[in-house]
Design an enzyme around this catalytic site. Structure first.
Site, PDB file in Angstrom:
ATOM      1  N   ALA A 394      27.800 -23.053  -4.591  1.00  0.00           N
ATOM      2  CA  ALA A 394      28.180 -24.461  -4.782  1.00  0.00           C
ATOM      3  C   ALA A 394      27.441 -25.382  -3.819  1.00  0.00           C
ATOM      4  O   ALA A 394      27.257 -25.033  -2.657  1.00  0.00           O
ATOM      5  CB  ALA A 394      29.689 -24.614  -4.555  1.00  0.00           C
ATOM      6  N   GLY A 396      25.341 -25.790  -6.366  1.00  0.00           N
ATOM      7  CA  GLY A 396      24.443 -25.290  -7.407  1.00  0.00           C
ATOM      8  C   GLY A 396      23.013 -25.798  -7.309  1.00  0.00           C
ATOM      9  O   GLY A 396      22.211 -25.583  -8.214  1.00  0.00           O
ATOM     10  N   GLY A 397      22.702 -26.463  -6.217  1.00  0.00           N
ATOM     11  CA  GLY A 397      21.346 -26.996  -6.059  1.00  0.00           C
ATOM     12  C   GLY A 397      20.301 -25.894  -6.134  1.00  0.00           C
ATOM     13  O   GLY A 397      19.270 -26.033  -6.805  1.00  0.00           O
ATOM     14  N   LYS A 398      20.588 -24.802  -5.471  1.00  0.00           N
ATOM     15  CA  LYS A 398      19.597 -23.720  -5.457  1.00  0.00           C
ATOM     16  C   LYS A 398      19.679 -22.906  -6.739  1.00  0.00           C
ATOM     17  O   LYS A 398      18.671 -22.437  -7.247  1.00  0.00           O
ATOM     18  CB  LYS A 398      19.776 -22.856  -4.209  1.00  0.00           C
ATOM     19  N   ASP A 443      35.063 -13.834  -3.382  1.00  0.00           N
ATOM     20  CA  ASP A 443      34.602 -13.792  -2.005  1.00  0.00           C
ATOM     21  C   ASP A 443      33.310 -12.967  -2.057  1.00  0.00           C
ATOM     22  O   ASP A 443      33.312 -11.850  -2.594  1.00  0.00           O
ATOM     23  CB  ASP A 443      35.655 -13.104  -1.134  1.00  0.00           C
ATOM     24  N   ASP A 462      22.649 -18.103   0.657  1.00  0.00           N
ATOM     25  CA  ASP A 462      22.558 -19.378   1.364  1.00  0.00           C
ATOM     26  C   ASP A 462      23.929 -19.522   2.035  1.00  0.00           C
ATOM     27  O   ASP A 462      24.853 -20.085   1.466  1.00  0.00           O
ATOM     28  CB  ASP A 462      22.290 -20.495   0.343  1.00  0.00           C
ATOM     29  N   CYS A 519      21.854 -23.575   7.114  1.00  0.00           N
ATOM     30  CA  CYS A 519      21.464 -24.888   7.642  1.00  0.00           C
ATOM     31  C   CYS A 519      22.001 -25.004   9.074  1.00  0.00           C
ATOM     32  O   CYS A 519      22.526 -26.023   9.477  1.00  0.00           O
ATOM     33  CB  CYS A 519      21.944 -26.023   6.749  1.00  0.00           C
TER      34      CYS A 519
HETATM   35  C1  SAM Z   1      25.621 -23.682   2.266  1.00  0.00           C
HETATM   36  S1  SAM Z   1      26.766 -23.768   1.000  1.00  0.00           S
HETATM   37  C2  SAM Z   1      25.831 -23.249  -0.378  1.00  0.00           C
HETATM   38  C3  SAM Z   1      24.960 -24.308  -0.961  1.00  0.00           C
HETATM   39  C4  SAM Z   1      24.327 -23.884  -2.267  1.00  0.00           C
HETATM   40  N1  SAM Z   1      23.598 -22.659  -2.125  1.00  0.00           N
HETATM   41  C5  SAM Z   1      23.419 -24.940  -2.831  1.00  0.00           C
HETATM   42  O1  SAM Z   1      22.242 -24.910  -2.585  1.00  0.00           O
HETATM   43  O2  SAM Z   1      23.905 -25.826  -3.543  1.00  0.00           O
HETATM   44  C6  SAM Z   1      27.745 -22.367   1.315  1.00  0.00           C
HETATM   45  C7  SAM Z   1      28.783 -22.110   0.256  1.00  0.00           C
HETATM   46  O3  SAM Z   1      29.372 -20.852   0.540  1.00  0.00           O
HETATM   47  C8  SAM Z   1      30.703 -20.898   0.126  1.00  0.00           C
HETATM   48  N2  SAM Z   1      31.396 -19.766   0.769  1.00  0.00           N
HETATM   49  C9  SAM Z   1      32.059 -19.731   1.937  1.00  0.00           C
HETATM   50  N3  SAM Z   1      32.537 -18.500   2.170  1.00  0.00           N
HETATM   51  C10 SAM Z   1      32.162 -17.731   1.127  1.00  0.00           C
HETATM   52  C11 SAM Z   1      32.381 -16.378   0.787  1.00  0.00           C
HETATM   53  N4  SAM Z   1      33.056 -15.565   1.579  1.00  0.00           N
HETATM   54  N5  SAM Z   1      31.860 -15.933  -0.365  1.00  0.00           N
HETATM   55  C12 SAM Z   1      31.167 -16.753  -1.181  1.00  0.00           C
HETATM   56  N6  SAM Z   1      30.939 -18.031  -0.906  1.00  0.00           N
HETATM   57  C13 SAM Z   1      31.428 -18.531   0.236  1.00  0.00           C
HETATM   58  C14 SAM Z   1      31.160 -22.262   0.552  1.00  0.00           C
HETATM   59  O4  SAM Z   1      32.287 -22.667  -0.165  1.00  0.00           O
HETATM   60  C15 SAM Z   1      29.927 -23.093   0.226  1.00  0.00           C
HETATM   61  O5  SAM Z   1      30.025 -23.647  -1.040  1.00  0.00           O
END
Ligand code: SAM
Length: 815
Positions: A394, A396-398, A443, A462, A519
């Protein structure tokens, strides 16, 4: 205490109408010399006098016949807009892009600097070259084949002409910026040296009484008994000047220090000033001063005060960059190609319209996305027809970029733990016309159980992180991050990275890669996490394929990481005018955990210590391993460091306590694993009890087999797409030409399908061989219900997803 001159409107706004004259000047550009404040206003300034279209037409003239532009959708009622916005930009309702108070001469100067000293005509012709990248067919420009993708995935042709030449016209923006920064530094160093020399000469030449006067000038440092009150009632400009002065003194300590003053006194004052002036907490200040020289740390801190350029990524599933640029320019957007390193990026300088609400945006022709977010996907270099997992997707950019590079073929598993955020993934997939993705809400640590071990060709992690690279977007990070929190992030990141690696098939013919990105600028969350994975899994760091970026750390303070970590890449606001970012590409060389196959010892311990028990309680670095300690002993800490690091003695007690706890835990866990291995020798079928296995690696069907079975099933029953979609928790209403819809009913942990796939007894031993050490995973819990044993959706999820995608585009599914 308010900082003077810092109250510039920074928010990027969308959804509203610009009022009156365009005030949406974006003051930063990639490749500008002075960072975000002294940026490429040249275009913006000129645009004001000449109009955007005129300014751009010379370099936007199509060089090849363009195909019929797609009919833009004008669905202004799209209420998904808020959700689908890539939240990398804080788009606010009803506003405009960042303001640029005063189009002054400084802007022209900055523009000239940003243009690398070129006049505007030269600059335009240089931009023409940037555009010429796209002269080839749009189909050819994306997702080139990845033979030897370590070399540079996406823009191979660009490397050829972009890298070798010293000619400034040919240089990448970032290269130019880096050189300019180096030149600037050299000039400043020379000036400082000259100044010092002059000062010394003057002092020497002065009569004794005057020398005393000079020595009696107001001290930069307060008297020892009034330190706490040092900032009270002070003019902040004076504080800023003092910080700069102190930086200079520290750089030339012997010559410039006041008699009798220790380096630690200056450091202490500097830290205090930074905290007070910029609002950082002590931990953050210490970290930045630990990672960079004092002048560079101040540059970073200053860059964090500005905004990065607004950038967007062309969605090549729907349009070409040139056409998109022409459409946006016609709407009053002043933009440029982002630089030679990307064929799809545009940087927006100025806009008459909210760039997050144009018809082109609504129609999915572009994604508003920070330029640094392109990098992990470019490094991943997904290939057509592959199976790719995006573990934390989320908004979803990548994911949407991955889909574009794969030209909507193969399959993407877009996973996100947060159901609310998952909606933005769905929205973006749909808006951008992605048809090869399946969304799930697990998860990430549990994902191997749902998708299967060794089931995909590539994985992108990411990772959720501390956000210390994106302080300009979220200034609260300055004050609210602690060492403890960083270790918590690192802990989760390690677990997620192992899971990512486990899902990738080392035997993939086209892939076998994992890209890890954050990041964050913290070493704990970056090199340290990868180093951990190097110890635990059969992976190696390979070149990222990115043309720029600083090398990752192989040494950091007293810690040593695997030397290959220099192949990871770091990006910084003050160096690259990008958000702070870390990208590391790994190649999986064998399936299975390392400790079972040996070879762990060739990788130095990561910061959390020689043992791998990543538990949330481990929030501080352990003492380095013996080898590290030996190396560290050999290196004398400089008097300065020893001097300034007076707090270092304190954590020692905690470290000792922590080691005792750790020893106790190890003992306990040794017993547990003994029990476990006894259990493993018993007949396989009888041992498939979930309680004995690490939760997310509990017995499961052989993953690639389940993929293959799924595919086979999909070929046999293509007509059941809707039913399977439903069973898989995907909306049967989803239009066949748009992204798969998540029903919204799907919950974490296997609610995407109802039918359990029983563990296959003959696969139990194999699954056992794959299991992670239980100790390292004992803290893994799903939110809500704790997962027990094999995920009932395993296999069905895949089967359903594959069937659905195969039915949509059978020719693209390769297996
Ligand atoms: C840096 S953001 C990702 C951005 C995304 N890759 C983009 O480019 O749009 C990290 C995401 O990891 C999710 N997240 C946190 N803990 C997680 C877990 N245990 N498993 C999967 N996703 C997780 C967060 O809710 C967040 O949306």
């Amino acid at each position: 205490m308010k900082k003077p001159g810092k109250a510039k409107a920074d928010s990027v706004q969308a959804g509203g109408r610009s009022k009156g004259k365009p005030k949406n000047v974006i003051k930063a550009s990639l490749g500008s010399e002075k960072g975000p404040k002294a940026v490429s206003k040249g275009n913006a300034v000129k645009a004001k006098s000449k109009g955007f279209t005129d300014q751009n037409k010379s370099w936007l003239k199509p060089k090849a016949a363009a195909p019929e532009p797609e009919e833009p959708m004008l669905d202004d009622d799209d209420d998904s807009d808020d959700d689908v916005m890539d939240d990398e930009f804080d788009i606010e309702e009803g506003g405009t892009l960042p303001d640029s108070p005063g189009e002054d001469e400084a802007a022209d100067e900055a523009a000239a600097t940003a243009n690398g000293g070129l006049d505007d005509d030269e600059h335009i012709s240089m931009r023409g070259e940037l555009w010429s990248d796209e002269n080839e067919s749009f189909e050819d420009s994306e997702a080139g084949d990845e033979e030897g993708d370590e070399e540079g995935p996406e823009e191979e042709e660009e490397e050829e002409d972009g890298s070798a030449s010293d000619d400034s016209d040919q240089m990448l923006d970032v290269e130019r910026k880096a050189r300019e920064i180096d030149r600037d530094r050299a000039v400043r160093a020379a000036e400082a040296q000259a100044e010092e020399k002059a000062m010394q000469t003057n002092l020497k030449g002065l009569p004794e009484a005057e020398q005393e006067d000079a020595a009696a000038r107001p001290s930069l440092l307060p008297a020892a008994d009034s330190r706490d009150a040092a900032l009270e009632g002070q003019d902040l400009n004076a504080v800023l000047r003092r910080m700069k002065e102190i930086a200079r003194v520290l750089e030339h300590f012997q010559q410039l220090r006041e008699p009798g003053r220790a380096r630690s006194e200056y450091m202490e004052q500097l830290k205090k000033d930074i905290r007070e002036y910029y609002g950082y907490n002590g931990f953050m200040v210490d970290t930045m001063l630990g990672m960079f020289t004092v002048p560079e740390a101040l540059e970073l801190i200053e860059a964090n005060e500005g905004r990065r350029p607004i950038t967007l990524r062309t969605n090549t599933l729907k349009t070409r960059r040139r056409e998109l640029a022409a459409a946006l320019i016609a709407r009053g957007v002043n933009l440029d190609p982002i630089g030679k390193w990307s064929k799809v990026g545009l940087v927006v300088y100025e806009s008459n319209v909210p760039v997050g609400a144009t018809p082109e945006y609504m129609a999915g022709h572009y994604m508003l996305q920070g330029a640094s977010s392109f990098l992990p996907v470019m490094s991943l270099a997904p290939q057509e027809g592959e199976q790719v997992v995006d573990m934390a997707a989320a908004p979803g950019g990548k994911t949407t970029y991955i889909a574009a590079l794969m030209r909507n073929t193969g399959m993407i598993f877009a996973n996100e733990v947060n159901p609310q955020r998952l909606k933005s993934v769905q929205g973006n997939l749909q808006r951008m016309g992605v048809t090869n993705a399946v969304v799930s809400c697990y998860d990430g640590r549990e994902l191997p159980k749902a998708l299967g071990m060794h089931s995909v060709d590539r994985a992108l992690l990411d990772a959720p992180c501390s956000g210390t690279g994106v302080i300009s977007k979220d200034p609260t990070v300055k004050a609210n991050k602690s060492q403890q929190e960083i270790w918590k992030c690192a802990h989760l990141q390690k677990q997620l990275l192992l899971a990512a690696i486990d899902m990738v098939d080392a035997g993939s013919k086209t892939g076998g890669y994992v890209v890890y990105s954050t990041c964050s600028i913290m070493v704990e969350e970056n090199e340290n996490v990868v180093n951990y994975a190097l110890r635990k899994r059969h992976v190696k760091v390979v070149p990222s394929g990115l043309e720029f970026g600083r090398e990752g750390f192989a040494k950091y303070r007293e810690f040593r990481f695997h030397p290959s970590l220099t192949q990871s890449r770091r990006f910084y606001p003050h160096v690259h005018n990008l958000d702070g970012f870390f990208v590391c590409k790994l190649k999986k060389v064998a399936n299975g955990p390392k400790e079972q196959l040996g070879g762990e010892e060739d990788v130095p311990s990561d910061m959390e210590g020689a043992d791998d028990e990543v538990t949330v309680e481990d929030e501080e670095p352990q003492k380095p391993s013996k080898a590290q300690a030996g190396q560290a002993e050999g290196r004398k800490r400089s008097a300065a460091e020893a001097d300034t690091d007076s707090a270092a003695a304190k954590p020692k007690k905690q470290k000792r306590e922590s080691r005792i706890l750790r020893a106790a835990r190890r003992e306990l866990e040794a017993e547990r694993s003994k029990e476990q291995s006894t259990a493993a020798t018993a007949p396989a079928g009888s041992q498939a009890t979930p309680g004995d296995l690490p939760e997310q690696y509990a017995v499961q069907p052989e993953p690639s087999a389940s993929l293959a079975q799924g595919l086979q099933a999909s070929k046999q029953k293509p007509k059941k797409t809707k039913a399977v979609q439903k069973a898989a928790g995907l909306s049967a209403e989803a239009p066949q030409d748009s992204a798969p819809q998540h029903s919204g009913k799907a919950k974490r942990g296997g609610s995407l399908a109802q039918d359990a796939v029983p563990a296959q007894p003959d696969k139990v031993a194999e699954a056992k061989a794959e299991q992670l050490p239980k100790k390292g995973l004992k803290h893994i819990k799903q939110k809500g219900k704790k997962a027990k044993g094999p995920d009932p959706s395993t296999g069905k999820l895949l089967e359903g997803a594959i069937a659905m995608l195969a039915a949509r585009a059978p020719k693209h599914v390769k297996r």
